[in-house]
Design a protein around this motif. Sequence first.
Motif, PDB file in Angstrom:
ATOM      1  N   SER A  24      -3.310   5.274   0.009  1.00 37.38           N
ATOM      2  CA  SER A  24      -3.960   3.966   0.100  1.00 37.38           C
ATOM      3  C   SER A  24      -5.019   3.976   1.195  1.00 37.38           C
ATOM      4  CB  SER A  24      -2.934   2.885   0.389  1.00 37.38           C
ATOM      5  OG  SER A  24      -2.098   2.745  -0.723  1.00 37.38           O
ATOM      6  N   SER A  78      -4.556  -2.010  -1.829  1.00 35.04           N
ATOM      7  CA  SER A  78      -5.585  -1.479  -0.913  1.00 35.04           C
ATOM      8  C   SER A  78      -6.912  -2.211  -1.139  1.00 35.04           C
ATOM      9  CB  SER A  78      -5.736   0.039  -1.044  1.00 35.04           C
ATOM     10  OG  SER A  78      -5.498   0.460  -2.343  1.00 35.04           O
ATOM     11  N   ARG A 137      -0.438  -0.028  -5.625  1.00 27.52           N
ATOM     12  CA  ARG A 137      -1.189   0.502  -4.482  1.00 27.52           C
ATOM     13  C   ARG A 137      -2.671   0.178  -4.611  1.00 27.52           C
ATOM     14  NH1 ARG A 137       1.695   5.212  -5.119  1.00 27.52           N
ATOM     15  NH2 ARG A 137      -0.112   6.300  -5.956  1.00 27.52           N
ATOM     16  N   SER A 163       1.354   3.294  -8.656  1.00 30.59           N
ATOM     17  CA  SER A 163      -0.058   3.424  -8.285  1.00 30.59           C
ATOM     18  C   SER A 163      -0.844   2.139  -8.522  1.00 30.59           C
ATOM     19  CB  SER A 163      -0.692   4.577  -9.047  1.00 30.59           C
ATOM     20  OG  SER A 163      -0.597   4.300 -10.415  1.00 30.59           O
ATOM     21  N   CYS A 169       0.836  -1.202   0.000  1.00 31.61           N
ATOM     22  CA  CYS A 169       0.000   0.000   0.000  1.00 31.61           C
ATOM     23  C   CYS A 169       0.865   1.244   0.000  1.00 31.61           C
ATOM     24  CB  CYS A 169      -0.904   0.030   1.236  1.00 31.61           C
ATOM     25  SG  CYS A 169      -2.334  -1.018   1.035  1.00 31.61           S
ATOM     26  N   SER A 170       2.118   1.093   0.440  1.00 29.97           N
ATOM     27  CA  SER A 170       2.964   2.293   0.452  1.00 29.97           C
ATOM     28  C   SER A 170       3.901   2.291  -0.746  1.00 29.97           C
ATOM     29  CB  SER A 170       3.774   2.342   1.736  1.00 29.97           C
ATOM     30  OG  SER A 170       4.637   1.235   1.765  1.00 29.97           O
TER      31      SER A 170
END
Length: 2034
Positions: free
Chosen positions: A1513, A1467, A1463, A1460, A1455-1456
């Motif tokens: 996220s 998430s 991510r 993108s 999530c970090s």
Amino acid sequence: MDPHVRDCIRSYTEDWAVVVRKYHKLGTGFNPNTLDKQKERQKGLPRQVFESDEAPDGSSYQDEQDDLKRRSMSIDDTPRGSWACSIFDLKNSLPDALLPNLLDRTPNEEIDHQNDDQRKSNRHKELFALHPSPDEEEPIERLSVPDVPKEHFGQRLLVKCLSLKFEIEIEPIFASLALYDVKEKKKISENFYFDLNSEQMKGLLRPHVPPAAITTLARSAIFSITYPSQDVFLVIKLEKVLQQGDIGECAEPYMIFKEADATKNKEKLEKLKSQADQFCQRLGKYRMPFAWTAIHLMNIVSSAGSLERDSTEVEISTGERKGSWSERRNSSLVGRRSLERTTSGDDACNLTSFRPATLTVANFFKQEGDRLSDEDLYKFLADMRRPSSVLRRLRPITAQLKIDISPAPENPHYCLTPELLQVKLYPDSRVRPTREILEFPARDVYVPNTTYRNLLYIYPQSLNFANRQGSARNITVKVQFMYGEDPSNAMPVIFGKSSCSEFSKEAYTAVVYHNRSPDFHEEIKVKLPATLTDHHHLLFTFYHVSCQQKQNTPLETPVGYTWIPMLQNGRLKTGQFCLPVSLEKPPQAYSVLSPEVPLPGMKWVDNHKGVFNVEVVAVSSIHTQDPYLDKFFALVNALDEHMFPVRIGDMRIMENNLESELKSSISALNSSQLEPVVRFLHLLLDKLILLVVRPPVIAGQIVNLGQASFEAMASIINRLHKNLEGNHDQHGRNNLLASYIYYVFRLPNTYPNSPSPGPGGLGGSVHYATMARSAVRPASLNLNRSRSLSNSNPDISGTPTSPDDEVRSIIGSKGLDRSNSWVNTGPKAAPWGSNPSPSAESTQAMDRSCNRMSSHTETSSFLQTLTGRLPTKKGKEDELEKLSLLLFHEELALQWVVCSGSVRESALQQAWFFFELMVKSMVHHLYFNDKLDAPRKSRFPERFMDDIAALVSTIAGDVVSRFQKDTEMVERLNTSLAFFLNDLLSVMDRGFVFSLIKSCYKQVSAKLYSLPNPSVLVSLRLDFLRIICSHEHYVTLNLPCSLLTPPASPSPSVSSATSQSSGFSTSVQDQKIANMFELSLPFRQQHYLAGLVLTELALILDPDAEGLFGLHKKVINMVHNLLSTHDSDPRYSDPQIKARVAMLYLPLIGIIMETVPQLYDFTESHNQRGRPICIAPDDYDSESGSMISQTVAMAIAGTSVPQLTRPGSFLLTSTSGRQHTTFSAESSRSLLICLLWVLKNADETVLQKWFTDLSVLQLNRLLDLLYLCVSCFEYKGKKVFERMNSLTFKKSKDMRAKLEEAILGSIGARQEMVRRSRGQLERSPSGSAFGSQENLRWRKDMTHWRQNSEKLDKSRAEIEHEALIDGNLATEANLIILDTLEIIVQTVSVTESKESILGGVLKVLLQSMACNQSAVYLQHCFATQRALVSKFPELLFEEETEQCADLCLRLLRHCSSSISTIRSHASASLYLLMRQNFEIGNNFARVKMQVTMSLSSLVGTSQNFNEEFLRRSLKTILTYAEEDLELRETTFPDQVQDLVFNLHMILSDTVKMKEHQEDPEMLIDLMYRIAKGYQTSPDLRLTWLQNMAGKHSERSNHAEAAQCLVHSAALVAEYLSMLEDRKYLPVGCVTFQNISSNVLEESAVSDDVVSPDEEGICSGKYFTESGLVGLLEQAAASFSMAGMYEAVNEVYKVLIPIHEANRDAKKLSTIHGKLQEAFSKIVHQSTGWERMFGTYFRVGFYGTKFGDLDEQEFVYKEPAITKLAEISHRLEGFYGERFGEDVLEVIKDSNPVDKCKLDPNKAYIQITYVEPFFDTYEMKDRITYFDKNYNLRRFMYCTPFTLDGRAHGELHEQFKRKTILTTSHAFPYIKTRVNVTHKEEIILTPIEVAIEDMQKKTQELAFATHQDPADPKMLQMVLQGSVGTTVNQGPLEVAQVFLSEIPGDPKLFRHHNKLRLCFKDFTKRCEDALRKNKSLIGPDQKEYQRELERNYHRLKEALQPLINRKIPQLYKAVLPVTCHRDSFSRMSLRKMEL
């Protein structure tokens, strides 16, 4: 034409017959993965996106961080309470894209289906194109195509003569160049004549010289030097027209006149010119020697190599002071080329790559008339190399000769051969040509003749006419080549020199003036006629030339004659001759006799003695010049021609004794010289083969010479092998022989040039693409010989007239085309037959093979009947009738089978030769008899097949029985046999060949059982198998399709696939699926070769296999190589076909599963936990850890190997106690990639069926394997490639593996050496560390491992490329793993019985998420993970709870991510995870807690963690919750929101930690604060306490780390006591008070404490009894490291009851052992000096810059003995860097700081040293050093001052301020700086200061006096300070100031009295000290002692009155005490500060 000449010419001109197998290049030997072709296949790979590569560069990242630091310094920017602010941040951030349809309820099947489709799209087809091939030297199965037979050249040098200028120009000068080798005393090239005269000078000779042919006008020449060395000279000789006077006189004008004085000497010059003109008119056709010089060639080459500008000019002259070699270098060349070493082994004599040089030769030496011979020349040259050369003293002839020397270009234009033929037809015949100069190599050169050359060189050497009567002084010799005795019979075959006609009939030698016994230095070059008769001879006529013009004297007078007949007994006569000279013309018919024969009635000079020395040298590819060869060829030709009797030498051989003569001549071939044997090798072998095939008919009987010929061949081949060592390839095949078989050999009578009716000879069907064959020379100058003798060739006029014409017409009227343009000579150029549409392969074959090669190509049309096969069928049959019935291969096989003894031995030595001959013969036979399309069974007769079977069987027997004795020979034999069988697979019945392979295998297996150490034999068998399996139709041979319905076989040429012998009729129905996956009998029968390969693999990898460890790499490489070849084979690119191929390897999966325990553990290097296999850390010494693994060490020591248990799977305990040798990383990687290939390409349904049959245990093994694969193929990242680039670290590792294999394996060292010397050992990656460089030659263009000498640094682009490939490999490998996991999950969901497997699946998934993965893979991975969770929710939330934690951590990490797509997938997965957890039980406490914990550990550990991305996220998750309609009404959205906000809060705090990464104190403060924030969730608090402990340990703050652990333990104890009440467990944190008073803060008393039995709380592994014990043990260890042994005891006090309750005696004994250690250490270190616990400083921060540190004061604990300067420096440096040096100020004093006086824009730090402070009552408890340094809360420092503001003053005005600080926690605490909470000050008046000083002095004295053992030095120091007179402000002064009068102020009475008593005590102590000192000193210090005593008495007297004066008021009646106490406290001016 002579039959021998005809044979030679045919041998040089006929087409080559090359057999090319159409698909041969698809065999494993040509695997593109091992060649540079791999690069091509990697084109167009997508760039995979990896987060690790996206991370910003360290530097820029750092800057941002620094900005952040400067901006926000405060911890409390967002105080923990201000939710609003944090939420505001979150609400304003943007979410990532949401995944569509994520929340829909789609059926699982459909989801799987979608995932599957997405996964399968855009996949990389060929896995192996992404995997670098394993390092191995030449793959053993690759046979190099031998070099094309071609003309030999050495290194070629182009010499251009530019200009020759003398000081005067009066006459023409003629020059010649040649090379000489001083050491060998040999002229190593023919002469090159050149003419640089001006037109005017040439004009002087016009009457004598015929018009010049263009070929004689060359000014540039190409020299060839085979053996370059330091001894080679370029010698230039000059001649001029003969004139009266000796050479000295004639040279005089050249020496004295200078060009500059031309006008001055004009008349003299005119005179000289007219003289010269006269001489030219009269004597123009005679020459005289004039001058010479020499150039040391290597000097030029090496100096040209080392200079630095454009081209090199070197001047060479004799006269200057440096003598003859002053080399003036004006310029030189760009770009150094390295001087490679040449074969000659001489130091750097390389001519291929020096820089072109222009030489200016400035001086010539005058030629001495009596020093013309070569002997003299060699002396001169040797002398020239000495510094003090005799030549230097000679007066030179100055001149200027300019020459260019450069490496010869590849294809020079306008080039002529030594025979003056054009090398390449050139358009304009008027251009000045370049001549190739024939080399006479210094030593033998072994190269077969391939061109027609027939030259004779005549060297007249000397003549002795001293005893001849009559005048004969100016003598010249006229040389003629005669074909009869008439003077008109001279032949125009003498080559002209320069500027003359091309050929002439006579040549004259130069005249030495007035010398009756002249030497000559001429070289006369003659073109020999093709056929010589007895009448050909050389005639020498000697003339006296009269130089002066007298009346009626003729110009020349003959003074003698002699001659040499050219043939003697039919052989060419050459060599040194010393001939008698006749005075008169020889008589009739003299030419058949030699002049040595005394002819009647002839007059001879000097009584028929030899007076004329001459040497005759032939350079001929017709005349062998070897008696044995001559005899053999003569006899064979006589047989052919049926001409009897044969004259050989002086014998006449009649037909009846021909047979015996022939046989003896065959056996005598052994005695011939090697050089001629090699030169005539092709012809010789052809003739021997002819004798085998066509037994001659002698006297009407057929004589069988097969055996004799076979023996002769064997011995010739062995001679070549032994003598030409450097010429072998890696398999020991001699290059000359290999190229003979490959190009030259053909069945006799199938010669395409044999005349056949009709145009077109053999026709050019697709089969026989005929191409021009050429002699490609190194310079690629190819003799074009595409002339056939068919009349259709327009270039040849009807019938050639003479043999010479015939030769000329054969060799080609068009000159020589040595072009390299193979393309031009494609089918178009073939002069016969039209070739309508050659298949692509055949054309390619033509491009590959050399010009006119006939390539047999195995084309797809083989098995159909060919249309229009051969246009000339009739001619063909006639020829075949001529054939005797013997077929060469049959005869050869027979001879070989029946031979014995030494013949058999020599045939075995070179078995490859006979095998290859046999195969080529078989192919030819099939081809010429149109049998290539016949069924294989009927191609060869039974008898022949039996012979082959017998042969193979006996040879296999040899291999088995002799492999220990003749290792090297057997290795060669073994590979030869394998290649033979491989070839047979292409031409014979497959079943038959398999039976041969089987018989070999049987023999080997039988032997193996009886061997103690089988590895050598197994290794041989591996080589054998590998070569056989390298067949291009390997797959087809394995009948991949016979299991199911066959598709059209990819290559139908293996026709016997359908034959009964080998098609096993088995259908899939009756086979259990297992048969396909195991090496079952049906499998091995069905897929014969694949079965052998896999059996071999299983056998060698079996851990119980004794001593086969060394073969792991070898066998794995074999499998790897096979698979990677299939992978790249265009025939199998279709997925269905690939699946069939993969089916051949299904058992591989099982085999590799068996080896799991032995595989290299790739997970160990990983930062996560090791691989999921229970290895006891002590038992297994990991390979990466120690340099030599334990096993090897033991093996070296000669003991047995220790038991290493490495159980097979995390669900199995070890299968047996056996030890496993781990495979090397490289081998393991190769095995795993093979596994992945099979999994990728095999049919999924088949796999699924098989998985269904597997047991849980086996499936877990498979999962283990996949787990390993994940780590093995992890992407390394660009940065690693860059690092690796700087260290080529692979070397050491590989060498280590080698060492291990050598020690543990069984390759004997001797053998190893043998193999190394032949380059057969696995070559270490550093290029060819062993093995001769020779093996590398042929594939310079495609080496896949570069030699190490090449630069190690790869370019940017290469690194990019490597990273690109590695990224694609990682992605593809992981996707294959994912596919397999999906199949396993499906299997499990079908059977429902294997829930336990799912945990393993999850583990592999998680491991793959933990590795470095590409965005592409992660998307698929998350999709699979979501599907898995939705199918089996209870799996995560109930069974595999640890995995749940792991999963949360992985998801959060992604999530970090900075990418993108990753991510948004992560998430989505995280949101669904919460949702599913919620659906099970209406809350998701478990996920909540795991996520919170994961976040903290993630933030605590991850270095490059970016909160911005994580914030997005979190926002995405919030967005999902808001949009989730289904759960809108539940509490779920709120719970999610709470969780997200809480996470965000932690995030913000942890971000701050990031900022303070550099400031350890601040960092720990923050961690402390975060931990405090987790007071309500014990698990997390524990996590953070442990993080803190870790940070402390890193910084070696062991005491603090121990405190963290004690706090952790207290926390655990607190919760444990709530959970279970056990007497022996500590009751919460109270129990720990003794260890540290700070512990109480862990008590769980606050209102919001969670009850520990709530789901998901206190579920970590520490919240158990064993967890508690573990924490305490760690704490004890840390205390021990900190030296706080007393605390160790306290810790163990808590532990002991627990162990006692558990009756754990072992643990108790350990503990008591440790206690004993601790206490004994306390005893030894009682003084405390040995353990220093810490130094304390007060640090105050002032200034708004510090944010929340402003006006804070801390006590810092620093390591022991830290000086004030050190901490000051550290803090100053740190904060200076943060705020800027100019902003920060350190306050130097310790006075109270007044805030108002400070500059608001600056930051101030005040640092003061403080000491622990104890009240008097405390001192009785704090006895030991430890007591005084533990649990400290109060500290003190003193500041001196005076009332007027100065720090120091007179005694009576000196005040002192004591400051006592109290901290919020006791030291040591869980952090190293603690806030000051309380501060009090005490001010001492001057007299109190004095009292303190005196007390201190007295104490010091007492200490020094009673010290034990006594320390005299210390004592004397203290005494000196106390009683020394010189001491200013010493005790005496203090007494005088304060005690001299009683103070007026009654408040001071008490102090006065106290000081008085102090002095009393002081004097007493001084006395004691003096007494003590007296007892310690030696005699030398007596005087010193007396002095001290005197001082003491003086002091005592002075003090006496002061001490005795008492204050009367103090001795009144005793008052009530209270008031005094009261006054006292008022008197000490105490200022309390709270």
